[in-house]
Design an enzyme around this catalytic site. Structure first.
Site, PDB file in Angstrom:
ATOM      1  N   LYS A  63       0.832  -1.210   0.000  1.00 35.36           N
ATOM      2  CA  LYS A  63       0.000   0.000   0.000  1.00 35.36           C
ATOM      3  C   LYS A  63       0.863   1.255   0.000  1.00 35.36           C
ATOM      4  O   LYS A  63       0.641   2.166  -0.800  1.00 35.36           O
ATOM      5  CB  LYS A  63      -0.889   0.018   1.248  1.00 35.36           C
ATOM      6  CG  LYS A  63      -1.529   1.376   1.530  1.00 35.36           C
ATOM      7  CD  LYS A  63      -2.422   1.361   2.746  1.00 35.36           C
ATOM      8  CE  LYS A  63      -1.755   1.598   4.074  1.00 35.36           C
ATOM      9  NZ  LYS A  63      -1.462   3.001   4.411  1.00 35.36           N
ATOM     10  N   ASN A  64       1.847   1.287   0.895  1.00 34.49           N
ATOM     11  CA  ASN A  64       2.603   2.533   1.058  1.00 34.49           C
ATOM     12  C   ASN A  64       3.639   2.760  -0.038  1.00 34.49           C
ATOM     13  O   ASN A  64       4.288   3.800  -0.079  1.00 34.49           O
ATOM     14  CB  ASN A  64       3.228   2.589   2.461  1.00 34.49           C
ATOM     15  CG  ASN A  64       2.150   2.771   3.525  1.00 34.49           C
ATOM     16  OD1 ASN A  64       1.012   3.122   3.211  1.00 34.49           O
ATOM     17  ND2 ASN A  64       2.494   2.525   4.782  1.00 34.49           N
ATOM     18  N   CYS A  78      -4.846  12.791  13.360  1.00 31.99           N
ATOM     19  CA  CYS A  78      -5.551  11.547  13.052  1.00 31.99           C
ATOM     20  C   CYS A  78      -5.518  10.672  14.298  1.00 31.99           C
ATOM     21  O   CYS A  78      -5.070  11.106  15.350  1.00 31.99           O
ATOM     22  CB  CYS A  78      -4.913  10.838  11.868  1.00 31.99           C
ATOM     23  SG  CYS A  78      -3.349  10.086  12.270  1.00 31.99           S
ATOM     24  N   ARG A  92      -0.195  14.920  13.421  1.00 35.55           N
ATOM     25  CA  ARG A  92       0.771  14.553  12.376  1.00 35.55           C
ATOM     26  C   ARG A  92       1.012  15.759  11.485  1.00 35.55           C
ATOM     27  O   ARG A  92       0.388  15.919  10.451  1.00 35.55           O
ATOM     28  CB  ARG A  92       0.260  13.359  11.560  1.00 35.55           C
ATOM     29  CG  ARG A  92       0.387  12.048  12.318  1.00 35.55           C
ATOM     30  CD  ARG A  92      -0.300  10.922  11.606  1.00 35.55           C
ATOM     31  NE  ARG A  92       0.433  10.420  10.457  1.00 35.55           N
ATOM     32  CZ  ARG A  92      -0.044   9.454   9.662  1.00 35.55           C
ATOM     33  NH1 ARG A  92      -1.239   8.924   9.896  1.00 35.55           N
ATOM     34  NH2 ARG A  92       0.662   9.024   8.650  1.00 35.55           N
ATOM     35  N   ASP A 136       4.216   0.453  12.212  1.00 37.24           N
ATOM     36  CA  ASP A 136       2.954  -0.117  11.709  1.00 37.24           C
ATOM     37  C   ASP A 136       2.733  -1.540  12.205  1.00 37.24           C
ATOM     38  O   ASP A 136       1.617  -2.061  12.113  1.00 37.24           O
ATOM     39  CB  ASP A 136       2.925  -0.094  10.171  1.00 37.24           C
ATOM     40  CG  ASP A 136       2.822   1.322   9.620  1.00 37.24           C
ATOM     41  OD1 ASP A 136       2.437   2.226  10.392  1.00 37.24           O
ATOM     42  OD2 ASP A 136       3.128   1.521   8.436  1.00 37.24           O
ATOM     43  N   ARG A 187      -8.746  -0.282   4.341  1.00 40.30           N
ATOM     44  CA  ARG A 187      -7.839   0.722   3.767  1.00 40.30           C
ATOM     45  C   ARG A 187      -6.483   0.089   3.465  1.00 40.30           C
ATOM     46  O   ARG A 187      -5.792   0.516   2.555  1.00 40.30           O
ATOM     47  CB  ARG A 187      -7.622   1.869   4.766  1.00 40.30           C
ATOM     48  CG  ARG A 187      -8.831   2.747   4.958  1.00 40.30           C
ATOM     49  CD  ARG A 187      -8.487   3.886   5.882  1.00 40.30           C
ATOM     50  NE  ARG A 187      -7.368   4.663   5.331  1.00 40.30           N
ATOM     51  CZ  ARG A 187      -6.812   5.696   5.933  1.00 40.30           C
ATOM     52  NH1 ARG A 187      -7.257   6.097   7.105  1.00 40.30           N
ATOM     53  NH2 ARG A 187      -5.805   6.337   5.369  1.00 40.30           N
TER      54      ARG A 187
HETATM   55  N1  EPU Z   1       6.276  14.336  11.141  1.00 38.97           N
HETATM   56  C1  EPU Z   1       6.406  15.667  11.494  1.00 38.97           C
HETATM   57  N2  EPU Z   1       6.420  16.593  10.489  1.00 38.97           N
HETATM   58  C2  EPU Z   1       6.313  16.261   9.176  1.00 38.97           C
HETATM   59  C3  EPU Z   1       6.189  14.900   8.825  1.00 38.97           C
HETATM   60  C4  EPU Z   1       6.169  13.949   9.832  1.00 38.97           C
HETATM   61  O1  EPU Z   1       6.494  16.009  12.664  1.00 38.97           O
HETATM   62  O2  EPU Z   1       6.323  17.162   8.323  1.00 38.97           O
HETATM   63  C5  EPU Z   1       6.235  13.324  12.210  1.00 38.97           C
HETATM   64  C6  EPU Z   1       4.892  12.596  12.226  1.00 38.97           C
HETATM   65  O3  EPU Z   1       3.925  13.305  12.953  1.00 38.97           O
HETATM   66  C7  EPU Z   1       5.224  11.265  12.841  1.00 38.97           C
HETATM   67  C8  EPU Z   1       6.662  11.034  12.345  1.00 38.97           C
HETATM   68  O4  EPU Z   1       7.165  12.301  11.926  1.00 38.97           O
HETATM   69  O5  EPU Z   1       5.227  11.370  14.233  1.00 38.97           O
HETATM   70  C9  EPU Z   1       6.766  10.044  11.204  1.00 38.97           C
HETATM   71  O6  EPU Z   1       5.993  10.463  10.102  1.00 38.97           O
HETATM   72  P1  EPU Z   1       6.338  10.080   8.596  1.00 38.97           P
HETATM   73  O7  EPU Z   1       6.324  11.320   7.790  1.00 38.97           O
HETATM   74  O8  EPU Z   1       7.566   9.233   8.578  1.00 38.97           O
HETATM   75  O9  EPU Z   1       5.108   9.162   8.221  1.00 38.97           O
HETATM   76  P2  EPU Z   1       4.068   9.334   7.036  1.00 38.97           P
HETATM   77  O10 EPU Z   1       4.782   9.582   5.769  1.00 38.97           O
HETATM   78  O11 EPU Z   1       3.003  10.279   7.447  1.00 38.97           O
HETATM   79  C10 EPU Z   1       4.169   6.786   6.455  1.00 38.97           C
HETATM   80  C11 EPU Z   1       3.177   5.665   6.294  1.00 38.97           C
HETATM   81  C12 EPU Z   1       2.594   5.299   7.638  1.00 38.97           C
HETATM   82  C13 EPU Z   1       3.747   4.884   8.558  1.00 38.97           C
HETATM   83  C14 EPU Z   1       4.798   6.003   8.633  1.00 38.97           C
HETATM   84  C15 EPU Z   1       6.007   5.643   9.449  1.00 38.97           C
HETATM   85  C16 EPU Z   1       2.335   6.060   4.076  1.00 38.97           C
HETATM   86  C17 EPU Z   1       1.207   6.434   3.206  1.00 38.97           C
HETATM   87  N3  EPU Z   1       2.122   6.095   5.389  1.00 38.97           N
HETATM   88  O12 EPU Z   1       3.445   7.875   7.007  1.00 38.97           O
HETATM   89  O13 EPU Z   1       1.727   4.198   7.432  1.00 38.97           O
HETATM   90  O14 EPU Z   1       3.252   4.631   9.851  1.00 38.97           O
HETATM   91  O15 EPU Z   1       5.223   6.346   7.305  1.00 38.97           O
HETATM   92  O16 EPU Z   1       6.640   4.517   8.948  1.00 38.97           O
HETATM   93  O17 EPU Z   1       3.403   5.694   3.578  1.00 38.97           O
HETATM   94  C18 EPU Z   1      -0.136   2.809   7.820  1.00 38.97           C
HETATM   95  O18 EPU Z   1       0.125   2.237   6.739  1.00 38.97           O
HETATM   96  O19 EPU Z   1      -0.966   2.338   8.648  1.00 38.97           O
HETATM   97  C19 EPU Z   1       0.562   4.055   8.153  1.00 38.97           C
HETATM   98  C20 EPU Z   1       0.125   4.896   9.078  1.00 38.97           C
END
Ligand code: EPU
Length: 414
Positions: free
Chosen positions: A20-21, A114, A119, A301, A393
């Protein structure tokens, strides 16, 4: 909702879907070009449908053929993402960079918090601003404008998956070199980089940075998505928690090193092949400690599903969540099922119990949902897991896949 008559040892083979990701950013990457992008191994998931609706709303045409998706068109992009889609799925925010790079101006609503806690998207915006974007806010949306993007170096305070992807995407159409220091190294990020390379971008990984040399235009490409390591881990844990024997096929075992390490410490017997993993669950797990960490650390995850498994351990496990502020949606419902978990700050102390009891519980996000399904598979008796829409999802045909492993599972109208 899902009804589960637990207590069966699962046994058999499960075929793992595409990630998915990896699918979500790949679909959004198609915005960078007017040429066709063909993706193979695309899972049929609610989030993938949301990504498709998003790129269609922005001007793309999408055709499915089995698990292959062809995305074409989009000579003129509509530079405003619908709020409803960004609210439904945060990954929609990744459209900001590609839209900005192609259309010179883009408007994408702020995704907000969320079920996992706040986030923010500050790293995304900081990075785009470093590339020369003027960022303003109006009515809960981000407006980004730039006549052109100019490559520069951007340090990320945390190796954020989304921010790294945002900058990879934008960097491919920026002038000169974009260098991301402290980038995320998740396999899904590497898979996006691979797709972008096929589209003609130059992307180079070094130990501490990734360098992208931008192009005026990108080409079309054909790409097969990597297997879903989180789905793989979830089915291995389903075998583990029921003391069964599960073989997961079409997987990339290297992506699962942290999980497999902790599962073997917990007493699982594990065998690994080129594209498969086989696991035999213990009678009861031994307690293990772990903390979530960016890749190659233990994936956040899989934290909730692993906690469900350790809820049955012979002793105390200590789990520290370092990626999210509040990824504990599984805790309350697991307590209802008889688990003993204490949360203090980012730490969960899990005192293993001999058995879980069936209950009617509710999933609040994808992975909490998976944890509850696992707990219900282990509990003797009938449980109901509400909130199946969250599970859908991220898990393709979960009910069918579990049934093929011998689970007694049904989908029911609530
Ligand atoms: N964060 C910030 N500022 C930012 C971006 C992130 O503070 O601008 C913080 C977030 O709040 C969080 C941490 O950094 O506490 C990690 O966030 P990250 O950006 O790495 O995650 P993401 O890109 O929002 C993806 C996956 C998530 C997975 C995370 C961590 C996708 C679509 N989603 O999210 O997947 O948990 O990386 O590995 O790729 C899931 O599949 O259930 C899911 C939530």
């Amino acid at each position: 909702m899902i009804r589960i008559a637990g207590g069966e040892k699962l046994a058999g083979t499960v075929q793992i879907s595409g990630a998915k990701n990896a699918a979500l950013p790949a679909i959004i990457a198609s915005l960078l070009t007017t040429k066709p992008v063909v993706l193979h191994n695309v899972p049929h998931l609610a989030d993938v449908e949301t990504a498709v609706t998003l790129v269609q709303a922005l001007g793309k045409e999408v055709r499915w053929r089995g698990r292959t998706m062809e995305i074409r068109g989009g000579e003129e992009l509509h530079p405003e993402a619908p709020a409803e889609l960004v609210q439904r799925m945060r990954a929609s925010f990744l459209a900001l960079g590609p839209l900005l790079a192609r259309a010179k101006r883009a408007k994408v609503p702020l995704p907000g918090g969320c079920a996992l806690g706040p986030r923010p998207v500050d790293f995304h915006l900081y990075g785009l601003a470093r590339l020369g974007a003027r960022i303003t806010f109006a009515n809960g949306a981000v407006l980004a404008e730039a006549k052109f993007l100019r490559g520069t170096s951007v340090y990320l305070d945390f190796p954020s998956v989304g921010a790294t992807e945002q900058l990879l995407l934008a960097g491919t159409l920026a002038e000169g070199e974009t260098v991301i220091i402290n980038p995320a190294r998740e396999p899904e990020v590497a898979d996006l980089a691979e797709l972008l390379r096929k589209m003609g971008a130059e992307v180079r990984w070094d130990t501490d940075r990734v360098t992208i040399r931008g192009r005026r235009e990108l080409e079309g490409a054909e790409h097969t998505l990597i297997p879903d390591r989180i789905e793989t881990g979830t089915y291995l844990l389903a075998g583990a928690i029921t003391g069964g024997k599960v073989r997961a096929e079409n997987v990339e075992p290297q992506h699962l090193a942290a999980l497999l390490d902790r599962l073997s410490l917990a007493g699982c017997e594990i065998e690994v092949g080129k594209a498969w993993v086989e696991l035999i669950g213990p009678r009861r797990p031994k307690p293990v400690d772990f903390r979530t960490w960016p890749y190659p650390g233990f994936p956040t995850d899989l934290q909730p599903p692993m906690v469900a498994f350790l809820a049955l351990a012979e002793g105390r496990s200590t789990i520290t969540e370092t990626v999210y502020a509040a990824r504990f949606g599984h805790v309350e419902p697991l307590l209802q099922m008889g688990a003993k978990i204490q949360v203090s700050g980012s730490v969960q102390v899990v005192d293993g119990v001999e058995g879980l009891r069936p209950a009617a519980v509710e999933a609040t996000d994808i992975r909490a949902g998976a944890a509850l399904v696992l707990a219900a598979l282990a509990a003797n008796g009938v449980s109901h897991v509400r909130g199946e829409q969250h599970i859908r999802r991220g898990y393709e045909n979960m009910v069918e896949k579990l049934r093929a492993l011998g689970a007694r599972v049904w989908e029911e109208e609530d």
